[in-house]
Design a protein around this motif. Structure first.
Motif, PDB file in Angstrom:
ATOM      1  N   THR A  47       0.844  -1.202   0.000  1.00  0.00           N
ATOM      2  CA  THR A  47       0.000   0.000   0.000  1.00  0.00           C
ATOM      3  C   THR A  47       0.872   1.242   0.000  1.00  0.00           C
ATOM      4  O   THR A  47       1.831   1.352   0.776  1.00  0.00           O
ATOM      5  CB  THR A  47      -0.916   0.020   1.238  1.00  0.00           C
ATOM      6  OG1 THR A  47      -1.754  -1.141   1.208  1.00  0.00           O
ATOM      7  CG2 THR A  47      -1.776   1.271   1.256  1.00  0.00           C
ATOM      8  N   VAL A  48       0.541   2.153  -0.888  1.00  0.00           N
ATOM      9  CA  VAL A  48       1.260   3.418  -0.961  1.00  0.00           C
ATOM     10  C   VAL A  48       0.259   4.559  -0.778  1.00  0.00           C
ATOM     11  O   VAL A  48      -0.886   4.477  -1.237  1.00  0.00           O
ATOM     12  CB  VAL A  48       1.997   3.568  -2.313  1.00  0.00           C
ATOM     13  CG1 VAL A  48       1.041   3.545  -3.489  1.00  0.00           C
ATOM     14  CG2 VAL A  48       2.839   4.843  -2.337  1.00  0.00           C
ATOM     15  N   ASP A  49       0.690   5.606  -0.078  1.00  0.00           N
ATOM     16  CA  ASP A  49      -0.156   6.786   0.124  1.00  0.00           C
ATOM     17  C   ASP A  49       0.274   7.844  -0.891  1.00  0.00           C
ATOM     18  O   ASP A  49       1.377   8.392  -0.797  1.00  0.00           O
ATOM     19  CB  ASP A  49       0.003   7.317   1.557  1.00  0.00           C
ATOM     20  CG  ASP A  49      -0.959   8.454   1.872  1.00  0.00           C
ATOM     21  OD1 ASP A  49      -1.799   8.788   1.003  1.00  0.00           O
ATOM     22  OD2 ASP A  49      -0.866   9.041   2.969  1.00  0.00           O
ATOM     23  N   ILE A  50      -0.554   8.117  -1.859  1.00  0.00           N
ATOM     24  CA  ILE A  50      -0.233   9.074  -2.920  1.00  0.00           C
ATOM     25  C   ILE A  50      -0.764  10.449  -2.524  1.00  0.00           C
ATOM     26  O   ILE A  50      -1.975  10.664  -2.419  1.00  0.00           O
ATOM     27  CB  ILE A  50      -0.830   8.630  -4.266  1.00  0.00           C
ATOM     28  CG1 ILE A  50      -0.285   7.251  -4.642  1.00  0.00           C
ATOM     29  CG2 ILE A  50      -0.505   9.644  -5.352  1.00  0.00           C
ATOM     30  CD1 ILE A  50      -0.893   6.692  -5.910  1.00  0.00           C
ATOM     31  N   ASP A  51       0.153  11.376  -2.285  1.00  0.00           N
ATOM     32  CA  ASP A  51      -0.186  12.726  -1.806  1.00  0.00           C
ATOM     33  C   ASP A  51       0.267  13.731  -2.858  1.00  0.00           C
ATOM     34  O   ASP A  51       1.460  13.869  -3.125  1.00  0.00           O
ATOM     35  CB  ASP A  51       0.521  12.978  -0.478  1.00  0.00           C
ATOM     36  CG  ASP A  51       0.308  14.399   0.040  1.00  0.00           C
ATOM     37  OD1 ASP A  51      -0.526  15.126  -0.535  1.00  0.00           O
ATOM     38  OD2 ASP A  51       0.995  14.778   1.006  1.00  0.00           O
TER      39      ASP A  51
END
Length: 211
Positions: A47-51
């Motif tokens: 899981t990656v948090d794309i900001d």
């Protein structure tokens, strides 16, 4: 391999994946592998948090006007996720390397207006809009441009009044008029030492009265 962000893809031998649509927030990629007999493994996931939201612009300040030819700017984070990494730009030049400090002292500047822009980066690598502050470097002393420098006063007069005008607005209260009380008969020289903001040193003004 097969991968999915919701529905499994067709089989591929690639070992990397870049989504074609812009995505923000937390995104989880699932990948599974097949052996030569056709058996699929359990999926692995990451899981990656794309900001893509930048932090707010910093708040930049400087004392102005000043007679200091190497002024110092300071700033604070604008908030909204800034990481404390900054870059600055003086008078529209190149952006500096990334720093983790909250002030900048310039090299020697010429008289006139100078602007420092500052921006901040967040942990995801997004840069804020830049904010700026302008300083006016003034190294010229104000001069007397008008006024009564010689006054003739009637014999026996108790007071002598005079008015002066300077070449520029003064940042602190300066002598623009005065009254000389209880002067004796004869010629008098009066010196007014005026200390003003945004000038180099101080300036002596001389006035002559005759009683």
């Amino acid at each position: 391999y097969e991968w999915t962000l919701g529905t499994y893809s067709s089989t591929t031998t690639n070992t990397s994946f870049t989504p074609t649509a812009d995505r923000t927030g937390e995104v989880t990629l699932y990948v599974r592998e097949r052996d030569v007999a056709g058996n699929w493994s359990l999926p692995g996931e990451f899981t990656v948090d794309i900001d893509i939201t930048p932090p707010d612009a910093p708040v930049v300040s400087v004392d102005s006007p000043t007679n200091d030819t190497t002024p110092t700017w300071s700033w604070t984070s604008g908030g909204n996720g800034g990481s404390g990494d900054y870059q600055y730009q003086l008078d529209g030049g190149s952006w500096s390397s990334t720093i983790r400090q909250l002030l900048y002292t310039s090299p020697t500047l010429s008289a006139g207006n100078h602007t420092l822009a500052v921006k901040e980066r967040d942990a995801a690598g997004n840069w804020s809009a830049s904010a700026e502050a302008q300083v006016t470097v003034d190294t010229t002393k104000p001069s007397l441009v008008a006024g009564n420098s010689t006054l003739a006063v009637e014999t026996g007069a108790a007071t002598a009044a005079f008015d002066v005008e300077f070449s520029e607005a003064c940042a602190t209260t300066a002598l623009t008029s005065n009254v000389i009380e209880e002067v004796s008969k004869g010629e008098h020289l009066i010196y007014e030492r005026t200390s003003l903001a945004a000038i180099s040193g101080t300036s002596n003004k001389r006035f002559r009265i005759t009683v």
